[in-house]
Design a protein around this motif. Structure first.
Motif, PDB file in Angstrom:
ATOM      1  N   MET A 201      74.994   7.948  82.671  1.00 44.08           N
ATOM      2  CA  MET A 201      75.601   8.551  81.477  1.00 44.08           C
ATOM      3  C   MET A 201      76.060   7.284  80.674  1.00 44.08           C
ATOM      4  O   MET A 201      76.683   6.651  80.766  1.00 44.08           O
ATOM      5  N   VAL A 202      75.228   7.442  79.481  1.00 45.71           N
ATOM      6  CA  VAL A 202      75.172   6.087  78.477  1.00 45.71           C
ATOM      7  C   VAL A 202      76.535   5.796  77.813  1.00 45.71           C
ATOM      8  O   VAL A 202      77.134   4.800  78.101  1.00 45.71           O
ATOM      9  N   HIS A 203      77.145   7.001  77.257  1.00 44.85           N
ATOM     10  CA  HIS A 203      78.211   6.636  76.497  1.00 44.85           C
ATOM     11  C   HIS A 203      79.477   6.545  77.370  1.00 44.85           C
ATOM     12  O   HIS A 203      80.608   5.912  77.056  1.00 44.85           O
ATOM     13  N   GLU A 204      79.431   6.808  78.667  1.00 46.27           N
ATOM     14  CA  GLU A 204      80.640   6.889  79.434  1.00 46.27           C
ATOM     15  C   GLU A 204      80.753   5.364  80.153  1.00 46.27           C
ATOM     16  O   GLU A 204      81.731   5.105  81.156  1.00 46.27           O
ATOM     17  N   ASN A 205      79.753   4.421  79.856  1.00 44.23           N
ATOM     18  CA  ASN A 205      79.668   3.281  80.549  1.00 44.23           C
ATOM     19  C   ASN A 205      79.300   2.095  79.458  1.00 44.23           C
ATOM     20  O   ASN A 205      78.421   2.503  78.696  1.00 44.23           O
ATOM     21  N   GLY A 206      79.387   0.997  79.966  1.00 42.27           N
ATOM     22  CA  GLY A 206      79.030  -0.115  79.005  1.00 42.27           C
ATOM     23  C   GLY A 206      77.723  -0.615  79.286  1.00 42.27           C
ATOM     24  O   GLY A 206      76.987  -0.188  80.424  1.00 42.27           O
ATOM     25  N   LEU A 207      77.223  -1.653  78.516  1.00 46.08           N
ATOM     26  CA  LEU A 207      75.916  -2.028  78.829  1.00 46.08           C
ATOM     27  C   LEU A 207      75.637  -2.791  80.071  1.00 46.08           C
ATOM     28  O   LEU A 207      74.560  -2.718  80.689  1.00 46.08           O
ATOM     29  N   ASP A 208      76.899  -3.403  80.606  1.00 47.13           N
ATOM     30  CA  ASP A 208      76.524  -3.923  81.917  1.00 47.13           C
ATOM     31  C   ASP A 208      76.381  -3.024  83.114  1.00 47.13           C
ATOM     32  O   ASP A 208      75.587  -3.038  83.713  1.00 47.13           O
ATOM     33  N   ASP A 209      77.019  -1.985  82.996  1.00 51.53           N
ATOM     34  CA  ASP A 209      76.782  -0.728  83.767  1.00 51.53           C
ATOM     35  C   ASP A 209      75.539  -0.145  83.923  1.00 51.53           C
ATOM     36  O   ASP A 209      74.786  -0.004  84.632  1.00 51.53           O
ATOM     37  N   VAL A 210      75.059   0.046  82.509  1.00 46.80           N
ATOM     38  CA  VAL A 210      73.635   0.193  82.406  1.00 46.80           C
ATOM     39  C   VAL A 210      72.507  -0.568  83.060  1.00 46.80           C
ATOM     40  O   VAL A 210      71.587   0.013  83.383  1.00 46.80           O
ATOM     41  N   ARG A 211      72.778  -1.727  82.616  1.00 50.55           N
ATOM     42  CA  ARG A 211      71.862  -2.901  83.310  1.00 50.55           C
ATOM     43  C   ARG A 211      72.022  -2.844  84.756  1.00 50.55           C
ATOM     44  O   ARG A 211      70.824  -3.019  85.448  1.00 50.55           O
ATOM     45  N   ALA A 212      72.889  -2.513  85.383  1.00 55.16           N
ATOM     46  CA  ALA A 212      72.926  -2.231  86.964  1.00 55.16           C
ATOM     47  C   ALA A 212      72.183  -1.237  87.179  1.00 55.16           C
ATOM     48  O   ALA A 212      71.580  -1.344  88.295  1.00 55.16           O
TER      49      ALA A 212
ATOM     50  N   ASP B 109      64.233  -5.310  78.516  1.00 50.73           N
ATOM     51  CA  ASP B 109      65.793  -5.545  78.023  1.00 50.73           C
ATOM     52  C   ASP B 109      65.914  -5.597  76.606  1.00 50.73           C
ATOM     53  O   ASP B 109      67.151  -5.017  76.156  1.00 50.73           O
ATOM     54  N   ALA B 110      64.803  -6.047  76.015  1.00 55.59           N
ATOM     55  CA  ALA B 110      64.881  -6.172  74.513  1.00 55.59           C
ATOM     56  C   ALA B 110      65.243  -4.733  73.746  1.00 55.59           C
ATOM     57  O   ALA B 110      65.859  -4.387  73.118  1.00 55.59           O
ATOM     58  N   GLU B 111      64.451  -3.728  74.391  1.00 55.26           N
ATOM     59  CA  GLU B 111      64.395  -2.340  74.045  1.00 55.26           C
ATOM     60  C   GLU B 111      65.793  -1.746  74.234  1.00 55.26           C
ATOM     61  O   GLU B 111      66.341  -0.861  73.477  1.00 55.26           O
ATOM     62  N   LEU B 112      66.185  -2.152  75.329  1.00 56.76           N
ATOM     63  CA  LEU B 112      67.407  -1.425  75.839  1.00 56.76           C
ATOM     64  C   LEU B 112      68.765  -2.076  74.734  1.00 56.76           C
ATOM     65  O   LEU B 112      69.502  -1.246  74.420  1.00 56.76           O
TER      66      LEU B 112
ATOM     67  N   PHE C  65      68.540  -0.161  71.594  1.00 57.79           N
ATOM     68  CA  PHE C  65      68.743   1.070  71.518  1.00 57.79           C
ATOM     69  C   PHE C  65      70.549   1.074  71.357  1.00 57.79           C
ATOM     70  O   PHE C  65      71.136   1.787  70.762  1.00 57.79           O
ATOM     71  N   TYR C  66      71.124   0.072  72.434  1.00 61.08           N
ATOM     72  CA  TYR C  66      72.636  -0.046  72.194  1.00 61.08           C
ATOM     73  C   TYR C  66      73.053  -0.431  71.001  1.00 61.08           C
ATOM     74  O   TYR C  66      74.198  -0.229  70.941  1.00 61.08           O
ATOM     75  N   ALA C  67      72.176  -1.290  70.264  1.00 52.69           N
ATOM     76  CA  ALA C  67      72.758  -1.961  68.996  1.00 52.69           C
ATOM     77  C   ALA C  67      73.070  -0.816  68.013  1.00 52.69           C
ATOM     78  O   ALA C  67      73.746  -0.735  67.019  1.00 52.69           O
TER      79      ALA C  67
END
Length: 221
Positions: free
Chosen positions: A133-144, A172-175, A178-180
């Motif tokens: 779940m994207v909104h429940e976790n930060g970018l570091d968690d998503v990278r993991a 990573d650039a597209e990720l 998207f987060y930006a």
């Protein structure tokens, strides 16, 4: 039997559902936001009564329409719209008017939210794509998560129709891009799986096409 059909005038072919209900002895009641003179004559012939609301997104107006039908015709046995956009409102109306022939509020999340669908599949032993779940976790968690499943990953609204606002992130650039500009709505991220998609709609359409092909006919000798 009283059947309330929500938005029977859209799409245009939906009047056929009302026609078949009427021919099977069902009392068909329509609620929509089109004027009575704007709905097709074929639909008018199928409906016992049509209740127009200014906006079907106005829940109070929908409740008043249902209350009117209940007062005039008795308990409502069925309510359907056959339109995914109204699924949650349909469930709320069934709950408020004790209509037990369809999904109510306690079930609708499993139909509308992809994350809830996965929970139901997992409980039934059906394999699902791994998700995060994207909104429940930060970018570091998503990278993991991405490190675990690898690129590409798919991100899409947890509650959305079809492939609406769905993105395939390949690096990573597209990720980070998207987060930006992260949308306000809740997003789910899934591992990408190669495979063949076979949808019920596609199978049904093909079956209808085959059945509609005129058979060949040879006159008797």
């Amino acid at each position: 039997m009283n059947f309330v059909f929500v938005s029977p005038q859209f799409p245009k072919t939906y009047w056929n559902f009302c026609d078949r209900l009427k021919h099977n002895g069902v009392n068909v009641l329509g609620i929509g936001d089109s004027g009575y003179d704007e709905i097709p004559d074929e639909l008018k012939e199928c409906l016992t009564e049509y209740y127009r609301v200014d906006s079907m997104a106005d829940y109070d107006a929908m409740v008043r329409a249902m209350g009117y039908f209940t007062f005039k015709y008795g308990k409502i046995d069925w309510l359907e719209s056959n339109n995914e956009f109204w699924l949650e409102q349909d469930a709320a109306l069934r709950t408020d008017f004790n209509i037990t022939t369809g999904a109510q509020n306690d079930f609708i999340d499993r139909i509308k939210y992809k994350s809830k669908m996965k929970e139901s599949y997992i409980a039934a032993g059906v394999p699902v794509a791994r998700h995060h779940m994207v909104h429940e976790n930060g970018l570091d968690d998503v990278r993991a998560f991405v490190a675990q499943v690898g690129y590409p990953v798919i991100v899409k609204p947890d509650n959305g129709c079809g492939a609406e606002a769905t993105y395939k992130l390949k690096n990573d650039a597209e990720l980070e891009a998207f987060y930006a500009e992260l949308p306000d709505t809740s997003y789910i991220m899934e591992e990408f799986i190669n495979g063949t998609i076979v949808s019920f709609d596609g199978v049904a359409t093909a079956a209808v096409y085959r059945c509609s092909t005129p058979p060949t006919y040879s006159p008797p000798p």
